[in-house]
Design a protein around this motif. Structure first.
Motif, PDB file in Angstrom:
ATOM      1  N   TYR A   1       0.848  -1.188   0.000  1.00  0.00           N
ATOM      2  CA  TYR A   1       0.000   0.000   0.000  1.00  0.00           C
ATOM      3  C   TYR A   1       0.884   1.239   0.000  1.00  0.00           C
ATOM      4  N   GLY A   2       0.367   2.327  -0.606  1.00  0.00           N
ATOM      5  CA  GLY A   2       1.095   3.592  -0.600  1.00  0.00           C
ATOM      6  C   GLY A   2       0.805   4.379   0.658  1.00  0.00           C
ATOM      7  N   ALA A   3       1.764   5.192   1.090  1.00  0.00           N
ATOM      8  CA  ALA A   3       1.604   5.991   2.302  1.00  0.00           C
ATOM      9  C   ALA A   3       0.404   6.928   2.214  1.00  0.00           C
ATOM     10  N   HIS A   4       0.064   7.366   1.001  1.00  0.00           N
ATOM     11  CA  HIS A   4      -1.034   8.318   0.843  1.00  0.00           C
ATOM     12  C   HIS A   4      -2.371   7.753   1.324  1.00  0.00           C
ATOM     13  N   GLU A   5      -2.452   6.428   1.437  1.00  0.00           N
ATOM     14  CA  GLU A   5      -3.716   5.799   1.840  1.00  0.00           C
ATOM     15  C   GLU A   5      -4.177   6.259   3.216  1.00  0.00           C
ATOM     16  N   VAL A   6      -3.230   6.567   4.097  1.00  0.00           N
ATOM     17  CA  VAL A   6      -3.598   6.920   5.480  1.00  0.00           C
ATOM     18  C   VAL A   6      -3.097   8.307   5.864  1.00  0.00           C
ATOM     19  N   ASN A   7      -2.686   9.092   4.875  1.00  0.00           N
ATOM     20  CA  ASN A   7      -2.043  10.380   5.153  1.00  0.00           C
ATOM     21  C   ASN A   7      -3.076  11.482   5.348  1.00  0.00           C
TER      22      ASN A   7
END
Length: 384
Positions: free
Chosen positions: A53-59
């Protein structure tokens, strides 16, 4: 022959991705047989980490901002827990984002996977009750602020102060003119840096006030150049659109926030890791921040510290001005910058305080010390 040990790494924003990538590099240097998977950004990907998963998912940050994303956040958390159950990593490295990572740690604990937590949650600032939960879930707390180790150890958490990774991520000291030259900016032109953050919610809530302050300062100082580092998580047009109609023509720089501060005569910086980075660059600056009213009211009830900016917390006093919520107006910001722009007592006292903070954070080598602590968590059979 047993398979190479795997390590789960989970980071959720630009600074966490940077810290995690350096830790992974340090681990690979000591144990080339290790492999890594998890969640992160471009820097972890560059280290060869398999990103599920990319960090942007929970940013996201703030109560009202996170609510619409809760279903996806829970889906990502479940996916990481499922991957851990299937792959059985030798340990997990969870980096920052405590609301997400502490819940994930609970799932990992049930699986019997040791947890190292890097960039410890600031529970000493608010929600101190979570330290009991951390003591149950975290096998090694890797602290990056000098006063955190004692706080955690007193609560029964196996903690170690490894030093601040931010220190070694900073470019070497140089004059403002030298940084301008490196960035391709006019060397002799007075420069104001604006650092609005790396989240879209921060751009929406903070950048307009920064632009308003810059408009006032440009009117007073013809020729003043305004430079904005653009985080990889933010589309350039989101920055440009907020300057429309202001009369200010910003110079946009891809990333390189510390260098942009280094190139400045003064800076306006959103609270967070960027404010600590700005402090280490030894330039006068003002810290600003605004969240939703609900988030602010809840945070005010829970906050247990006198300051918000890390440089002020480390100094134990107000070294840099903090303009938060309703105080974060263009007029107030511009007024503080005027005070700090020219040589004089306010500017000199701030620079002296920033030098004290830099000394307090210690020497380089945080990632290496953190790597040594992580390796101690690997089972004996996995060691070479």
């Amino acid at each position: 022959m047993s398979p190479a040990p795997q390590i789960l790494v989970v980071a959720g924003e630009a600074s966490g991705d940077a810290h995690a990538s350096e830790l992974v590099a340090a681990l690979k240097a000591r144990r080339p047989d290790l492999t890594f998977f998890g969640m992160g950004g471009s820097r972890l990907a560059a280290q060869g980490v398999e990103l599920l998963y990319g960090a942007h998912e929970v940013n996201v940050m703030g109560i009202t901002e996170v609510l619409p994303k809760i279903p996806r956040i829970l889906q990502v958390m479940g996916g990481l827990a499922q991957a851990a159950a299937e792959r059985r990593p030798a340990c997990a490295i969870l980096v920052d984002i405590p609301d997400f990572n502490l819940r994930l740690a609970a799932r990992l604990k049930k699986l019997g996977i040791p947890v190292a937590y890097y960039v410890s949650p600031m529970i000493w600032a608010w929600r101190r009750g979570r330290v009991k939960t951390i003591a149950k879930l975290v096998d090694r707390m890797l602290c990056i602020l000098p006063f955190e180790e004692d706080f955690y150890r007193e609560a029964g958490v196996a903690a170690r102060y490894v030093g601040s990774p931010v220190v070694e991520q900073m470019p070497s000291p140089a004059s403002a003119a030298a940084f301008r030259q490196k960035l391709g900016l006019p060397v002799e032109t007075p420069t104001l840096a604006l650092l609005p953050g790396s989240r879209m919610s921060e751009i929406r809530r903070i950048l307009p006030a920064m632009v308003g302050a810059a408009k006032q300062l440009v009117a007073e100082r013809p020729g003043l150049q305004v430079v904005v580092p653009v985080a990889p998580t933010i589309p350039r047009e989101e920055i440009v659109s907020r300057f429309e109609g202001s009369g200010v023509q910003p110079v946009l720089v891809e990333g390189k926030a510390p260098e942009v501060v280094g190139a400045s005569d003064a800076a306006i910086v959103a609270s967070g890791t960027a404010a600590l980075e700005a402090g280490l660059m030894q330039r006068p600056f003002v810290v600003v921040y605004r969240v939703s009213l609900v988030t602010y009211l809840v945070g005010r009830l829970m906050l247990k510290v006198a300051h918000v900016a890390l440089v002020n917390l480390l100094a134990g006093r107000r070294v840099v001005p903090e303009l938060l919520q309703g105080d974060m107006t263009p007029e107030r910001i511009a007024s503080e910058i005027r005070r700090l722009w020219v040589p004089g007592t306010p500017r000199e006292e701030m620079l002296q305080g920033l030098e004290e903070v830099r000394t307090r954070l210690g020497e380089h080598g945080a990632a290496g010390r953190a790597a040594e602590s992580v390796l101690e968590l690997l089972p004996p059979a996995a060691k070479v």
